[in-house]
Motif scaffolding. Structure first.
Motif, short mmCIF file in Angstrom:
data_model
loop_
_atom_site.label_atom_id
_atom_site.label_comp_id
_atom_site.label_asym_id
_atom_site.label_seq_id
_atom_site.Cartn_x
_atom_site.Cartn_y
_atom_site.Cartn_z
N ALA A 117 7.31 -13.66 9.97
CA ALA A 117 7.99 -12.37 10.16
C ALA A 117 7.45 -11.31 9.21
N ILE A 118 7.02 -11.74 8.02
CA ILE A 118 6.60 -10.79 6.99
C ILE A 118 5.18 -10.28 7.22
N MET A 119 4.26 -11.16 7.58
CA MET A 119 2.85 -10.78 7.67
C MET A 119 2.57 -9.67 8.69
N PRO A 120 3.18 -9.68 9.88
CA PRO A 120 2.94 -8.54 10.80
C PRO A 120 3.41 -7.21 10.23
N ILE A 121 4.49 -7.23 9.45
CA ILE A 121 4.98 -5.99 8.82
C ILE A 121 3.96 -5.50 7.79
N VAL A 122 3.48 -6.42 6.95
CA VAL A 122 2.52 -6.06 5.91
C VAL A 122 1.23 -5.53 6.53
N LEU A 123 0.70 -6.24 7.52
CA LEU A 123 -0.56 -5.83 8.16
C LEU A 123 -0.41 -4.48 8.87
N ALA A 124 0.73 -4.29 9.54
CA ALA A 124 0.97 -3.01 10.22
C ALA A 124 1.05 -1.86 9.22
N CYS A 125 1.74 -2.09 8.10
CA CYS A 125 1.86 -1.04 7.08
C CYS A 125 0.51 -0.70 6.47
N MET A 126 -0.33 -1.70 6.22
CA MET A 126 -1.65 -1.44 5.66
C MET A 126 -2.52 -0.66 6.65
N SER A 127 -2.43 -1.03 7.92
CA SER A 127 -3.21 -0.34 8.95
C SER A 127 -2.76 1.12 9.08
N MET A 128 -1.43 1.34 9.11
CA MET A 128 -0.91 2.71 9.22
C MET A 128 -1.21 3.51 7.96
N SER A 129 -1.24 2.85 6.82
CA SER A 129 -1.55 3.52 5.57
C SER A 129 -2.96 4.10 5.58
N LYS A 130 -3.91 3.32 6.10
CA LYS A 130 -5.31 3.78 6.17
C LYS A 130 -5.48 4.96 7.13
N LYS A 131 -4.62 5.01 8.16
CA LYS A 131 -4.72 6.07 9.17
C LYS A 131 -3.78 7.25 8.89
N PHE A 132 -3.03 7.16 7.77
CA PHE A 132 -2.06 8.19 7.40
C PHE A 132 -1.01 8.41 8.51
N VAL A 133 -0.52 7.30 9.01
CA VAL A 133 0.55 7.33 10.01
C VAL A 133 1.87 7.04 9.30
N GLY A 134 2.83 7.94 9.41
CA GLY A 134 4.11 7.75 8.75
C GLY A 134 4.95 6.69 9.45
N PHE A 241 13.34 2.83 -6.03
CA PHE A 241 12.04 2.85 -5.34
C PHE A 241 11.02 2.00 -6.08
N ARG A 242 10.12 1.39 -5.30
CA ARG A 242 8.91 0.77 -5.83
C ARG A 242 7.76 1.44 -5.08
N LEU A 243 7.02 2.25 -5.78
CA LEU A 243 6.06 3.15 -5.16
C LEU A 243 4.63 2.63 -5.27
N ARG A 244 3.78 3.16 -4.37
CA ARG A 244 2.33 2.91 -4.37
C ARG A 244 2.02 1.41 -4.41
N LEU A 245 2.50 0.70 -3.42
CA LEU A 245 2.34 -0.75 -3.37
C LEU A 245 1.05 -1.15 -2.66
N SER A 246 0.45 -2.20 -3.16
CA SER A 246 -0.70 -2.80 -2.47
C SER A 246 -0.17 -3.80 -1.44
N ALA A 247 -1.07 -4.34 -0.63
CA ALA A 247 -0.66 -5.33 0.38
C ALA A 247 -0.05 -6.55 -0.28
N GLU A 248 -0.67 -7.00 -1.37
CA GLU A 248 -0.17 -8.19 -2.08
C GLU A 248 1.21 -7.94 -2.67
N GLU A 249 1.42 -6.75 -3.23
CA GLU A 249 2.71 -6.42 -3.82
C GLU A 249 3.80 -6.31 -2.75
N LEU A 250 3.46 -5.70 -1.62
CA LEU A 250 4.43 -5.58 -0.52
C LEU A 250 4.81 -6.96 0.01
N GLU A 251 3.82 -7.81 0.21
CA GLU A 251 4.09 -9.17 0.69
C GLU A 251 4.96 -9.93 -0.30
N SER A 252 4.66 -9.79 -1.59
CA SER A 252 5.42 -10.49 -2.62
C SER A 252 6.89 -10.03 -2.63
#
Length: 259
Positions: A117-134, A241-252
């Protein structure tokens, strides 16, 4: 009769002081501190009139006002009372006690499902982050979010990276609202969240972040935000808030908070 002061009296005073402290914190957070001071002045006046001066008529009137006033305060501050009871139940000691039973009942399959359940959320957020999609994703925990779900469009689909990205795609009709994930399924999208009016939120954070803060203050939900302006990923939990998270931090964070 001699005045006796024992251990029971010390515990009594401590519990009253603790209760007043929590009420003070709650009122201060909701910017109702003047109301708290007014209530305390009224209670002291009531005790002085009825217990010290023993004025029967005025004491009886104040007794009735107190009994009715308690109900009135609960009605007026029902959201604050709900938040107070939630914060009381979320204290570390109580949570650790509950987790003892939860951990004993969890097995390897549960942890595998959490990961799926977690990995699709993390991967989607990283992909949207690179494309500047809110994006704004709210993950329900113990507090039901049915009222929030009702404000959006029901989807009820399994958590999928491509589905998440399509919902928040800039031309999608649902991209401006929040997605609610409940019981490891995407429950709804385009949902409206309560906006926090906390003055401590940095001014560079936009409406999505204020909405994420609002839902995290009103429930135990996890709110994940992808900024459309900066592409940065943030998480709001319990009003912080926990700001400016990396993929690893978000997953954790999601692994720890959702387990």
């Amino acid at each position: 009769m001699p005045f006796e002061f024992g251990l029971k009296d010390i515990i009594d005073i401590f519990l009253v002081a603790l209760m007043l402290y929590y009420v003070y914190k709650l009122m201060k957070a909701s910017r109702s501190l003047n109301i708290f001071v007014g209530i305390m002045v009224f209670i002291l006046m009531w005790l002085f009139v009825s217990r010290v001066l023993e004025m029967k008529l005025l004491g009886a009137i104040l007794d009735k006002l107190v009994s009715v006033g308690v109900i009135a305060l609960i009605v007026i501050f029902q959201e604050d009372v709900r938040k107070f009871l939630y914060e009381l139940g979320s204290q570390k000691g109580i949570r650790k006690f509950v987790k003892l039973f939860r951990r004993s009942s969890r097995n390897g399959n549960d942890r595998k499902e959490d990961k799926e359940a977690i990995m699709p959320i993390v991967l989607a957020c990283m992909s949207m982050s690179k494309k500047f999609v809110g994006a704004l994703i709210v993950i329900e925990r113990s507090v039901p979010l049915n009222d929030i779900v009702d404000t959006g469009d029901i989807i009820d689909a399994r958590i999928n990276q491509r589905l998440i990205e399509n919902i928040f795609f800039k031309n999608s009709p649902l991209h401006d609202g929040a997605m609610v994930i409940s019981k490891k399924r995407i429950k709804a999208a385009g949902c409206i969240l309560p906006v926090s009016h906390n003055l401590d939120i940095p001014k560079e954070l936009g409406l999505r972040h204020r909405a994420a803060m609002g839902i995290s203050q009103n429930s135990d939900a996890i709110a994940v935000v992808v900024s459309e302006e900066t592409g940065k990923i943030s998480v709001a939990i319990k009003g912080t808030f926990r700001l400016r998270l990396s993929a690893e931090e978000l997953e954790s964070i999601l692994t720890r908070e959702m387990s």
